[in-house]
Design a protein around this motif. Structure first.
Motif, mmCIF file in Angstrom:
data_model
loop_
_atom_site.group_PDB
_atom_site.id
_atom_site.type_symbol
_atom_site.label_atom_id
_atom_site.label_comp_id
_atom_site.label_asym_id
_atom_site.label_seq_id
_atom_site.Cartn_x
_atom_site.Cartn_y
_atom_site.Cartn_z
ATOM 1 N N LEU A 29 16.395 59.557 26.016
ATOM 2 C CA LEU A 29 16.206 59.101 27.400
ATOM 3 C C LEU A 29 17.368 59.125 28.146
ATOM 4 O O LEU A 29 18.092 58.229 27.884
ATOM 5 N N ALA A 30 17.843 59.896 29.140
ATOM 6 C CA ALA A 30 19.114 59.986 29.804
ATOM 7 C C ALA A 30 19.058 58.521 30.486
ATOM 8 O O ALA A 30 18.216 57.891 31.326
ATOM 9 N N GLY A 31 20.207 57.907 30.346
ATOM 10 C CA GLY A 31 20.328 56.708 31.036
ATOM 11 C C GLY A 31 19.833 55.246 30.880
ATOM 12 O O GLY A 31 20.061 54.237 31.016
ATOM 13 N N LEU A 59 30.471 54.798 27.379
ATOM 14 C CA LEU A 59 30.776 56.098 27.598
ATOM 15 C C LEU A 59 29.665 57.192 27.622
ATOM 16 O O LEU A 59 30.065 58.338 27.587
ATOM 17 N N PHE A 60 28.557 56.525 27.281
ATOM 18 C CA PHE A 60 27.421 57.382 27.227
ATOM 19 C C PHE A 60 27.012 58.366 28.343
ATOM 20 O O PHE A 60 26.649 59.585 28.418
ATOM 21 N N ARG A 119 24.565 59.775 38.129
ATOM 22 C CA ARG A 119 23.057 60.278 38.090
ATOM 23 C C ARG A 119 22.836 59.370 36.850
ATOM 24 O O ARG A 119 21.640 58.556 37.057
ATOM 25 N N ASN A 120 23.256 59.582 35.706
ATOM 26 C CA ASN A 120 23.282 58.875 34.481
ATOM 27 C C ASN A 120 23.135 57.198 34.595
ATOM 28 O O ASN A 120 22.234 56.606 34.351
ATOM 29 N N ALA A 121 24.101 56.788 35.535
ATOM 30 C CA ALA A 121 24.357 55.466 35.738
ATOM 31 C C ALA A 121 23.154 54.789 36.682
ATOM 32 O O ALA A 121 22.586 53.892 36.396
ATOM 33 N N ALA A 163 16.098 51.690 34.723
ATOM 34 C CA ALA A 163 15.476 51.348 33.655
ATOM 35 C C ALA A 163 15.581 49.952 33.545
ATOM 36 O O ALA A 163 14.520 49.233 33.005
ATOM 37 N N ARG A 164 16.646 49.270 33.701
ATOM 38 C CA ARG A 164 17.113 48.056 33.307
ATOM 39 C C ARG A 164 16.039 47.092 34.308
ATOM 40 O O ARG A 164 15.447 46.104 34.042
#
Length: 268
Positions: A92-94, A158-159, A257-259, A265-266
């Motif tokens: 799952l991205a991000g 870094l992901f 966008r990942n961030a 999600a958090r």
């Protein structure tokens, strides 16, 4: 290594690519169940379910390959179960590993970012876990080994960069191939021939770069004779570092966008 059941939740573009990579790899004995309400069929030997099983049934390994926005729905089912999967592998991205660990009550969560070429065993899968011991790390690596290159990331921060570079990278390269073919067509080549030439050129150049001990900058200069046609074209790409600036902007947009997905999600 345990040979317990593996559940793959989501078999769309990336989940399906991973499934094909596993099935093409020799020696995989683990029973696989795909949970996906939309795909029409799965290969022989794979179980297909339209929804997550109710009750306390749990997989040995849970692989999440759904959209990040679907995390809550999957989590809601697992919250009703007793116990937890032994290992959670998520693409799952991000969505960060701590979010996953808390959501599914697992001891070990491993975050993975494969890219689309894993379906032919030529992909890249980046892995990160803040809790997994050497044994779990080896197992997670073994699970994705048939899919191509494995890179462990030491810092989860870094992901977003890894996802932008290798996860999103095939999409950018496909667009580049299309642009090359379109440019060839503009010079008078038939469209189908221009596309074949562009695809084969990128394929061969990528293989050469992978096998060479020299970096791509050196290889580019080897193709370009002083005053020749390649050099003239490179002068266009190199002017004011326009290609490098374009790629930095492209990857930065994907990383942002990942961030944003991680923050959402958090908060959920």
């Amino acid at each position: 290594m345990s040979e317990g059941a593996l559940w793959l939740v989501g078999a769309g573009n990336m989940g399906g690519a991973m499934l094909r990579g596993w099935l093409a790899a020799p020696g995989l004995q683990r029973p696989i169940t795909v949970i996906d309400p939309f795909i029409e069929q799965v290969p022989q030997g794979v179980t297909l379910l339209r929804e997550l099983p109710s009750g306390d049934e749990q997989p040995d390994i849970l692989v999440l390959a759904v959209k990040p926005q679907q995390l809550d729905a999957v989590r809601g089912v697992f919250e009703q179960k007793t116990g937890a999967p032994r290992l959670l592998l998520s693409i799952l991205a991000g969505v960060e590993t701590e979010t996953l660990r808390q959501a599914f009550s697992v001891e070990h969560s491993v975050r993975a970012m494969p890219n689309l070429p894993v379906s032919i065993g030529e992909g890249v899968t980046a892995l990160y876990s803040g809790t997994a011991d050497n044994g779990v790390r080896a197992e997670a690596a073994g699970l994705v080994a048939p899919l191509g290159l494995i890179e462990w990331i030491d810092n989860e921060a870094l992901f977003d960069a890894v996802t932008a570079l290798s996860g999103c990278g095939p999409g950018f390269l496909f667009r580049f191939i299309d642009a090359m073919a379109s440019a060839g067509e503009a010079l008078g080549l038939p469209a189908d021939q221009a596309m074949r030439l562009a695809v084969a050129t990128v394929k061969g150049s990528g293989l050469l770069a992978a096998q060479s001990t020299e970096g791509p900058e050196v290889l580019a200069d080897r193709v370009a004779s002083p005053g020749g046609s390649t050099r003239e074209g490179l002068n266009v790409l190199d002017a004011e570092d326009r290609l490098k600036h374009l790629m930095r902007e492209t990857l930065a947009a994907a990383a942002r966008r990942n961030a944003e997905l991680a923050a959402a999600a958090r908060a959920s």
